[in-house]
Design a protein around this motif. Structure first.
Motif, PDB file in Angstrom:
ATOM      1  N   UNK A 125      55.547  95.492 -54.452  1.00  0.00           N
ATOM      2  CA  UNK A 125      55.588  96.852 -54.982  1.00  0.00           C
ATOM      3  C   UNK A 125      56.798  97.021 -55.911  1.00  0.00           C
ATOM      4  N   UNK A 126      57.939  96.498 -55.472  1.00  0.00           N
ATOM      5  CA  UNK A 126      59.140  96.591 -56.315  1.00  0.00           C
ATOM      6  C   UNK A 126      58.940  95.860 -57.638  1.00  0.00           C
ATOM      7  N   UNK A 127      58.361  94.651 -57.574  1.00  0.00           N
ATOM      8  CA  UNK A 127      58.119  93.891 -58.789  1.00  0.00           C
ATOM      9  C   UNK A 127      57.080  94.532 -59.689  1.00  0.00           C
ATOM     10  N   UNK A 128      56.081  95.134 -59.082  1.00  0.00           N
ATOM     11  CA  UNK A 128      55.012  95.800 -59.839  1.00  0.00           C
ATOM     12  C   UNK A 128      55.568  97.000 -60.603  1.00  0.00           C
ATOM     13  N   UNK A 129      56.423  97.762 -59.949  1.00  0.00           N
ATOM     14  CA  UNK A 129      57.028  98.919 -60.609  1.00  0.00           C
ATOM     15  C   UNK A 129      57.924  98.473 -61.756  1.00  0.00           C
ATOM     16  N   UNK A 130      58.680  97.411 -61.515  1.00  0.00           N
ATOM     17  CA  UNK A 130      59.552  96.910 -62.583  1.00  0.00           C
ATOM     18  C   UNK A 130      58.719  96.395 -63.767  1.00  0.00           C
ATOM     19  N   UNK A 131      57.628  95.710 -63.466  1.00  0.00           N
ATOM     20  CA  UNK A 131      56.769  95.170 -64.527  1.00  0.00           C
ATOM     21  C   UNK A 131      56.128  96.288 -65.345  1.00  0.00           C
ATOM     22  N   UNK A 132      55.675  97.334 -64.650  1.00  0.00           N
ATOM     23  CA  UNK A 132      54.944  98.397 -65.339  1.00  0.00           C
ATOM     24  C   UNK A 132      55.858  99.433 -65.993  1.00  0.00           C
ATOM     25  N   UNK A 133      57.015  99.694 -65.357  1.00  0.00           N
ATOM     26  CA  UNK A 133      57.867 100.785 -65.832  1.00  0.00           C
ATOM     27  C   UNK A 133      59.281 100.336 -66.215  1.00  0.00           C
ATOM     28  N   UNK A 134      59.643  99.117 -65.873  1.00  0.00           N
ATOM     29  CA  UNK A 134      60.982  98.656 -66.184  1.00  0.00           C
ATOM     30  C   UNK A 134      62.057  99.201 -65.263  1.00  0.00           C
ATOM     31  N   UNK A 136      64.162  98.926 -62.008  1.00  0.00           N
ATOM     32  CA  UNK A 136      64.536  97.830 -61.112  1.00  0.00           C
ATOM     33  C   UNK A 136      64.941  98.371 -59.738  1.00  0.00           C
ATOM     34  N   UNK A 137      64.310  97.792 -58.691  1.00  0.00           N
ATOM     35  CA  UNK A 137      64.599  98.217 -57.321  1.00  0.00           C
ATOM     36  C   UNK A 137      66.032  97.880 -56.951  1.00  0.00           C
ATOM     37  N   UNK A 138      66.701  98.827 -56.328  1.00  0.00           N
ATOM     38  CA  UNK A 138      68.086  98.639 -55.920  1.00  0.00           C
ATOM     39  C   UNK A 138      69.082  99.061 -56.967  1.00  0.00           C
ATOM     40  N   UNK A 139      68.583  99.314 -58.184  1.00  0.00           N
ATOM     41  CA  UNK A 139      69.466  99.759 -59.265  1.00  0.00           C
ATOM     42  C   UNK A 139      68.976 101.097 -59.839  1.00  0.00           C
ATOM     43  N   UNK A 140      67.729 101.102 -60.336  1.00  0.00           N
ATOM     44  CA  UNK A 140      67.194 102.329 -60.930  1.00  0.00           C
ATOM     45  C   UNK A 140      66.544 103.226 -59.879  1.00  0.00           C
ATOM     46  N   UNK A 141      65.787 102.605 -58.999  1.00  0.00           N
ATOM     47  CA  UNK A 141      65.167 103.338 -57.890  1.00  0.00           C
ATOM     48  C   UNK A 141      65.242 102.456 -56.648  1.00  0.00           C
ATOM     49  N   UNK A 142      64.763 102.982 -55.522  1.00  0.00           N
ATOM     50  CA  UNK A 142      64.984 102.312 -54.244  1.00  0.00           C
ATOM     51  C   UNK A 142      63.641 102.103 -53.551  1.00  0.00           C
ATOM     52  N   UNK A 143      63.381 100.850 -53.155  1.00  0.00           N
ATOM     53  CA  UNK A 143      62.113 100.497 -52.523  1.00  0.00           C
ATOM     54  C   UNK A 143      62.415  99.829 -51.183  1.00  0.00           C
ATOM     55  N   UNK A 144      61.771 100.314 -50.132  1.00  0.00           N
ATOM     56  CA  UNK A 144      62.055  99.776 -48.794  1.00  0.00           C
ATOM     57  C   UNK A 144      60.823  99.893 -47.906  1.00  0.00           C
ATOM     58  N   UNK A 145      60.860  99.149 -46.813  1.00  0.00           N
ATOM     59  CA  UNK A 145      59.843  99.230 -45.761  1.00  0.00           C
ATOM     60  C   UNK A 145      60.525  99.710 -44.484  1.00  0.00           C
ATOM     61  N   UNK A 146      59.992 100.785 -43.905  1.00  0.00           N
ATOM     62  CA  UNK A 146      60.492 101.310 -42.630  1.00  0.00           C
ATOM     63  C   UNK A 146      59.292 101.437 -41.697  1.00  0.00           C
TER      64      UNK A 146
END
Length: 423
Positions: A125-134, A136-146
């Motif tokens: 999911x993090x890679x898909x968002x970066x690929x589609x929107x540029x 980056x998880x952990x820098x621009x937005x935050x992606x996690x599993x809880x």
């Protein structure tokens, strides 16, 4: 909160009850309508009172489009994650929610996956968002599993007591998700996304495999004319390395399908599928056991007590009771069903049991437990009525027992496990 099912809705209500402004999103108009009218769409202990307490505060808003969730800073996805019949995890609902959100995602957003997912999905999911929107998880937005590990019927009790596992893509993502769930004051365990994913699915696989052993033992005991409950007592009594669980119809939407998240890429293909086959064969085992004792079931009345997958719940998802009923109907039996908890219409207990040739305890509801229920069944059936009770809810200490033989038993109901999913 995208997805107001049995995971998402109690979580949304619990957030709102702790002062958080929540937007609940679900595409099912009946769910939205039910909530707006102040009525829970399913049973979960304490949540109806919680809904009545939260609604007047205005902290719970409702919407029917996933894209509306982008109004929030923290987006929690709790949609369904079934498996395909050919042992492959089905992540289409997760993918659809992410696709709906993509145009609206902005720097600072947190996307937290609460649904059960296959290993590697959070990183995907993090890679898909970066690929589609540029972004980056952990820098621009935050992606996690809880992951959710709360047992059905225990949400309000366990949301603040069970350790909350959080695995983010990067340390910043982990901390952002941890801060979101810190409101519940449960211990938070930080880890990597894939370890969080594995912890969830293997929590359920552990229970599924653990419950397969007593069910397989039950079938073995039938072969050797042995009593499974007495054998389990011999295994466990005063033995420090015992711990054999009790048999039952193990099912539920997580236990019955979560093994596929590991099986699809397993280094031991077939092992977990074999565990599944043990549980899936229990309904047939019961039907064949009945036929060995009374012969043909054609035009014989069979009362099935229980339709839901778990004790004292209204959740029918992936219950094995419908499979049992279909097998009985293929034997031309006249099937009567009683379940005081199921949303599907069933018969009253007295009507279902009256003049039955066979009574099967398919779900160990508290209403079907104890010597009083056993006596009521015996009073409404003939002496040659066969009682079938893999849970030992009736306390006969036998999986198969004729009504005429019940006077000779004095067992108390064994406290059977619930055969349920933790989430």
């Amino acid at each position: 909160m995208i997805g107001l099912g049995r995971v998402g809705l109690p979580l949304a209500l619990s957030f709102a009850d702790r002062g958080v402004h929540v937007l609940g999103v679900d595409h099912d108009p009946s769910v939205i309508a039910s909530l707006r009218s102040g009525r829970m769409p399913f049973a979960e202990s304490g949540t109806q009172e919680l809904l009545e307490r939260v609604l007047p505060t205005g902290r719970l808003e409702l919407a029917d489009r996933a894209v509306d969730a982008a109004e929030a800073d923290d987006i929690v996805i709790t949609v369904g994650t079934p498996s395909f019949s050919h042992i492959e995890s089905d992540l289409r609902q997760v993918r659809a929610a992410v696709d709906d959100l993509l145009p609206m995602l902005r720097p600072g957003h947190a996307l937290i996956l609460r649904s059960t997912i296959a290993p590697g999905t959070t990183e995907f999911v993090a890679g898909y968002i970066e690929k589609q929107r540029g972004l980056r998880a952990g820098e621009d937005l935050f992606v996690a599993h809880a992951p959710e590990r709360i047992a059905a019927g225990r949400f309000l009790e366990e949301i603040s007591t069970l350790p909350c596992i959080v695995g983010g893509v990067g340390e910043a993502s982990t901390e952002r998700a941890a801060s979101t769930f810190a409101v519940f004051e449960a211990p938070i365990v930080r880890t990597t996304p894939v370890q969080a994913e594995l912890a969830k699915i293997w929590t359920n696989i552990l229970r599924y495999a653990t419950f397969a052993l007593p069910n397989l033992l039950m079938m073995d005991c039938e072969r050797y004319d042995a009593n499974v409950f007495e054998v389990i007592d011999l295994i466990n009594r005063d033995f420090p390395r015992g711990g054999m669980a009790l048999p039952g119809m193990t099912a539920g939407t997580c236990l019955r399908k979560d093994f596929a998240f590991s099986e699809e890429r397993s280094n031991a293909p077939g092992m977990l599928l074999a565990v599944s086959r043990v549980h899936e064969s229990v309904p047939l085992f019961l039907v064949e056991g009945i036929k060995r004792r009374i012969g043909s079931l054609s035009s014989r009345k069979v009362a099935v007590l229980g339709l839901t997958f778990k004790r004292d719940t209204d959740d029918q998802r992936d219950s094995l009771a419908p499979k049992l009923i279909r097998l009985l109907e293929r034997e031309l039996a006249d099937v009567a069903v009683c379940d005081p908890h199921a949303p599907s219409p069933t018969q009253p207990f007295e009507q279902a049991a009256q003049d039955a040739d066979v009574v099967i305890v398919a779900t160990n509801h508290s209403e079907f437990e104890g010597p009083g229920v056993r006596a009521e069944i015996v009073s409404r059936t003939a002496a040659d009525c066969l009682l079938v009770d893999p849970w030992n809810a009736l306390g006969t200490g036998q999986v198969f027992l004729f009504a005429a033989e019940t006077d000779a038993v004095s067992h108390s109901p064994v406290q059977a496990r619930d055969g349920s999913e933790p989430a």
